[in-house]
Design a protein around this motif. Structure first.
Motif, PDB file in Angstrom:
ATOM      1  N   VAL A  24     -29.234  59.679  14.152  1.00  0.00           N
ATOM      2  CA  VAL A  24     -30.136  59.242  15.230  1.00  0.00           C
ATOM      3  C   VAL A  24     -29.382  59.203  16.562  1.00  0.00           C
ATOM      4  CG1 VAL A  24     -31.567  57.351  16.096  1.00  0.00           C
ATOM      5  CG2 VAL A  24     -31.637  57.949  13.678  1.00  0.00           C
ATOM      6  N   ILE A  25     -28.185  58.655  16.558  1.00  0.00           N
ATOM      7  CA  ILE A  25     -27.394  58.586  17.791  1.00  0.00           C
ATOM      8  C   ILE A  25     -27.036  59.984  18.271  1.00  0.00           C
ATOM      9  CG2 ILE A  25     -25.246  57.760  18.840  1.00  0.00           C
ATOM     10  CD1 ILE A  25     -27.277  55.575  18.272  1.00  0.00           C
ATOM     11  N   PHE A  26     -26.625  60.847  17.361  1.00  0.00           N
ATOM     12  CA  PHE A  26     -26.280  62.216  17.750  1.00  0.00           C
ATOM     13  C   PHE A  26     -27.502  62.958  18.309  1.00  0.00           C
ATOM     14  CE2 PHE A  26     -22.633  62.092  14.516  1.00  0.00           C
ATOM     15  CZ  PHE A  26     -21.734  61.687  15.484  1.00  0.00           C
ATOM     16  N   ALA A  27     -28.683  62.720  17.709  1.00  0.00           N
ATOM     17  CA  ALA A  27     -29.910  63.344  18.225  1.00  0.00           C
ATOM     18  C   ALA A  27     -30.227  62.828  19.627  1.00  0.00           C
ATOM     19  CB  ALA A  27     -31.076  63.078  17.275  1.00  0.00           C
ATOM     20  N   LEU A  28     -30.015  61.536  19.863  1.00  0.00           N
ATOM     21  CA  LEU A  28     -30.250  60.954  21.185  1.00  0.00           C
ATOM     22  C   LEU A  28     -29.275  61.528  22.211  1.00  0.00           C
ATOM     23  CD1 LEU A  28     -31.813  58.899  22.899  1.00  0.00           C
ATOM     24  CD2 LEU A  28     -30.146  57.178  22.187  1.00  0.00           C
ATOM     25  N   VAL A  29     -28.013  61.641  21.838  1.00  0.00           N
ATOM     26  CA  VAL A  29     -26.991  62.203  22.739  1.00  0.00           C
ATOM     27  C   VAL A  29     -27.343  63.651  23.074  1.00  0.00           C
ATOM     28  CG1 VAL A  29     -24.569  62.923  22.870  1.00  0.00           C
ATOM     29  CG2 VAL A  29     -25.149  60.655  22.040  1.00  0.00           C
ATOM     30  N   ARG A  30     -27.775  64.390  22.081  1.00  0.00           N
ATOM     31  CA  ARG A  30     -28.143  65.796  22.312  1.00  0.00           C
ATOM     32  C   ARG A  30     -29.386  65.903  23.200  1.00  0.00           C
ATOM     33  NH1 ARG A  30     -28.402  70.430  17.725  1.00  0.00           N
ATOM     34  NH2 ARG A  30     -28.353  72.145  19.181  1.00  0.00           N
ATOM     35  N   LEU A  31     -30.363  65.033  22.959  1.00  0.00           N
ATOM     36  CA  LEU A  31     -31.583  65.024  23.768  1.00  0.00           C
ATOM     37  C   LEU A  31     -31.273  64.722  25.231  1.00  0.00           C
ATOM     38  CD1 LEU A  31     -34.718  65.080  23.850  1.00  0.00           C
ATOM     39  CD2 LEU A  31     -34.643  62.641  23.399  1.00  0.00           C
ATOM     40  N   LEU A  32     -30.345  63.807  25.468  1.00  0.00           N
ATOM     41  CA  LEU A  32     -29.961  63.441  26.831  1.00  0.00           C
ATOM     42  C   LEU A  32     -28.955  64.418  27.434  1.00  0.00           C
ATOM     43  CD1 LEU A  32     -29.597  59.593  26.333  1.00  0.00           C
ATOM     44  CD2 LEU A  32     -31.445  60.788  27.499  1.00  0.00           C
ATOM     45  N   ASP A  33     -28.480  65.365  26.622  1.00  0.00           N
ATOM     46  CA  ASP A  33     -27.528  66.396  27.055  1.00  0.00           C
ATOM     47  C   ASP A  33     -26.257  65.752  27.635  1.00  0.00           C
ATOM     48  OD1 ASP A  33     -26.669  69.022  27.341  1.00  0.00           O
ATOM     49  OD2 ASP A  33     -27.391  69.146  29.399  1.00  0.00           O
ATOM     50  N   LEU A  34     -25.649  64.883  26.825  1.00  0.00           N
ATOM     51  CA  LEU A  34     -24.441  64.174  27.247  1.00  0.00           C
ATOM     52  C   LEU A  34     -23.212  64.706  26.518  1.00  0.00           C
ATOM     53  CD1 LEU A  34     -25.734  60.493  27.051  1.00  0.00           C
ATOM     54  CD2 LEU A  34     -25.520  61.903  29.092  1.00  0.00           C
ATOM     55  N   GLU A  35     -22.098  64.635  27.187  1.00  0.00           N
ATOM     56  CA  GLU A  35     -20.808  64.908  26.554  1.00  0.00           C
ATOM     57  C   GLU A  35     -20.311  63.573  25.988  1.00  0.00           C
ATOM     58  OE1 GLU A  35     -19.217  67.865  26.259  1.00  0.00           O
ATOM     59  OE2 GLU A  35     -21.033  68.740  27.105  1.00  0.00           O
ATOM     60  N   PRO A  36     -19.518  63.592  24.905  1.00  0.00           N
ATOM     61  CA  PRO A  36     -19.052  62.324  24.313  1.00  0.00           C
ATOM     62  C   PRO A  36     -18.431  61.323  25.293  1.00  0.00           C
ATOM     63  CG  PRO A  36     -18.608  64.100  22.808  1.00  0.00           C
ATOM     64  CD  PRO A  36     -19.146  64.732  24.080  1.00  0.00           C
ATOM     65  N   PRO A  37     -17.613  61.742  26.269  1.00  0.00           N
ATOM     66  CA  PRO A  37     -17.065  60.725  27.183  1.00  0.00           C
ATOM     67  C   PRO A  37     -18.122  60.008  28.036  1.00  0.00           C
ATOM     68  CG  PRO A  37     -15.787  62.744  27.319  1.00  0.00           C
ATOM     69  CD  PRO A  37     -17.003  63.045  26.484  1.00  0.00           C
ATOM     70  N   GLU A  38     -19.288  60.620  28.221  1.00  0.00           N
ATOM     71  CA  GLU A  38     -20.353  60.025  29.044  1.00  0.00           C
ATOM     72  C   GLU A  38     -21.206  59.026  28.269  1.00  0.00           C
ATOM     73  OE1 GLU A  38     -21.892  63.430  31.969  1.00  0.00           O
ATOM     74  OE2 GLU A  38     -22.184  63.886  29.848  1.00  0.00           O
ATOM     75  N   VAL A  39     -21.129  59.064  26.953  1.00  0.00           N
ATOM     76  CA  VAL A  39     -22.034  58.291  26.107  1.00  0.00           C
ATOM     77  C   VAL A  39     -22.078  56.804  26.434  1.00  0.00           C
ATOM     78  CG1 VAL A  39     -22.475  57.573  23.721  1.00  0.00           C
ATOM     79  CG2 VAL A  39     -22.070  59.981  24.252  1.00  0.00           C
ATOM     80  N   PRO A  40     -20.962  56.081  26.501  1.00  0.00           N
ATOM     81  CA  PRO A  40     -21.088  54.632  26.719  1.00  0.00           C
ATOM     82  C   PRO A  40     -21.646  54.250  28.087  1.00  0.00           C
ATOM     83  CG  PRO A  40     -18.782  55.267  26.764  1.00  0.00           C
ATOM     84  CD  PRO A  40     -19.569  56.473  26.336  1.00  0.00           C
ATOM     85  N   LYS A  41     -21.470  55.084  29.087  1.00  0.00           N
ATOM     86  CA  LYS A  41     -21.984  54.757  30.424  1.00  0.00           C
ATOM     87  C   LYS A  41     -23.465  55.118  30.577  1.00  0.00           C
ATOM     88  CE  LYS A  41     -18.202  53.197  32.236  1.00  0.00           C
ATOM     89  NZ  LYS A  41     -18.051  51.776  32.430  1.00  0.00           N
ATOM     90  N   LYS A  42     -23.925  56.108  29.831  1.00  0.00           N
ATOM     91  CA  LYS A  42     -25.298  56.591  30.001  1.00  0.00           C
ATOM     92  C   LYS A  42     -26.287  55.993  29.004  1.00  0.00           C
ATOM     93  CE  LYS A  42     -24.201  59.623  33.183  1.00  0.00           C
ATOM     94  NZ  LYS A  42     -24.777  59.854  34.446  1.00  0.00           N
ATOM     95  N   ILE A  43     -25.824  55.656  27.802  1.00  0.00           N
ATOM     96  CA  ILE A  43     -26.723  55.080  26.803  1.00  0.00           C
ATOM     97  C   ILE A  43     -26.587  53.568  26.860  1.00  0.00           C
ATOM     98  CG2 ILE A  43     -27.258  54.861  24.357  1.00  0.00           C
ATOM     99  CD1 ILE A  43     -26.428  57.711  23.971  1.00  0.00           C
ATOM    100  N   LYS A  44     -27.679  52.922  27.211  1.00  0.00           N
ATOM    101  CA  LYS A  44     -27.693  51.470  27.323  1.00  0.00           C
ATOM    102  C   LYS A  44     -28.943  50.932  26.638  1.00  0.00           C
ATOM    103  CE  LYS A  44     -28.446  52.660  32.003  1.00  0.00           C
ATOM    104  NZ  LYS A  44     -27.553  53.023  33.026  1.00  0.00           N
ATOM    105  N   TYR A  45     -29.127  49.660  26.707  1.00  0.00           N
ATOM    106  CA  TYR A  45     -30.252  48.983  26.050  1.00  0.00           C
ATOM    107  C   TYR A  45     -31.581  49.668  26.376  1.00  0.00           C
ATOM    108  CZ  TYR A  45     -33.060  44.995  24.515  1.00  0.00           C
ATOM    109  OH  TYR A  45     -33.956  44.186  23.873  1.00  0.00           O
ATOM    110  N   GLN A  46     -31.814  49.929  27.656  1.00  0.00           N
ATOM    111  CA  GLN A  46     -33.083  50.502  28.092  1.00  0.00           C
ATOM    112  C   GLN A  46     -33.286  51.925  27.568  1.00  0.00           C
ATOM    113  OE1 GLN A  46     -35.430  48.644  29.604  1.00  0.00           O
ATOM    114  NE2 GLN A  46     -36.782  50.376  29.294  1.00  0.00           N
ATOM    115  N   THR A  47     -32.228  52.654  27.342  1.00  0.00           N
ATOM    116  CA  THR A  47     -32.336  54.019  26.815  1.00  0.00           C
ATOM    117  C   THR A  47     -33.001  54.002  25.448  1.00  0.00           C
ATOM    118  OG1 THR A  47     -30.263  54.536  27.944  1.00  0.00           O
ATOM    119  CG2 THR A  47     -31.040  56.129  26.336  1.00  0.00           C
ATOM    120  N   PHE A  48     -32.612  53.047  24.610  1.00  0.00           N
ATOM    121  CA  PHE A  48     -33.221  52.929  23.283  1.00  0.00           C
ATOM    122  C   PHE A  48     -34.702  52.592  23.408  1.00  0.00           C
ATOM    123  CE2 PHE A  48     -28.754  52.346  22.305  1.00  0.00           C
ATOM    124  CZ  PHE A  48     -28.604  53.058  21.130  1.00  0.00           C
TER     125      PHE A  48
END
Length: 89
Positions: A24-48
């Motif tokens: 699920v997390i990998f699908a969300l990261v792919r949907l948002l088109d993020l690179e792994p280093p960007e993940v903690p800054k871009k995925i937050k409570y509201q993203t879910f």
């Protein structure tokens, strides 16, 4: 919500395995088109919430975006790497 993300979420509730939750997390990261280093800054409570994963996050991770990200990327990020530092940290 993307069909892959929706399917992954449904399977995660059904199987309740680490791998299904990680998907699920990998699908969300792919949907948002993020690179792994960007993940903690871009995925937050509201993203879910925006992607229909609020209940999923609550059931499996006690409402913690950090715990969800840490499952998918174990030991790669620290709580203070997140956009908002978790409570009581």
């Amino acid at each position: 919500m993307n069909s892959t993300l929706k399917r992954a979420k449904k399977e995660s509730f059904r199987l309740r395995t680490r791998a299904s939750k990680r998907l699920v997390i990998f699908a969300l990261v792919r949907l948002l088109d993020l690179e792994p280093p960007e993940v903690p800054k871009k995925i937050k409570y509201q993203t879910f919430v925006d992607y229909g994963l609020a209940r999923w996050r609550w059931v499996f991770f006690n409402n913690s975006p950090f715990r969800a990200i840490n499952l998918a990327y174990p030991g790669k990020f620290l709580p203070h790497d997140m956009a908002m530092t978790p409570m009581r940290y």
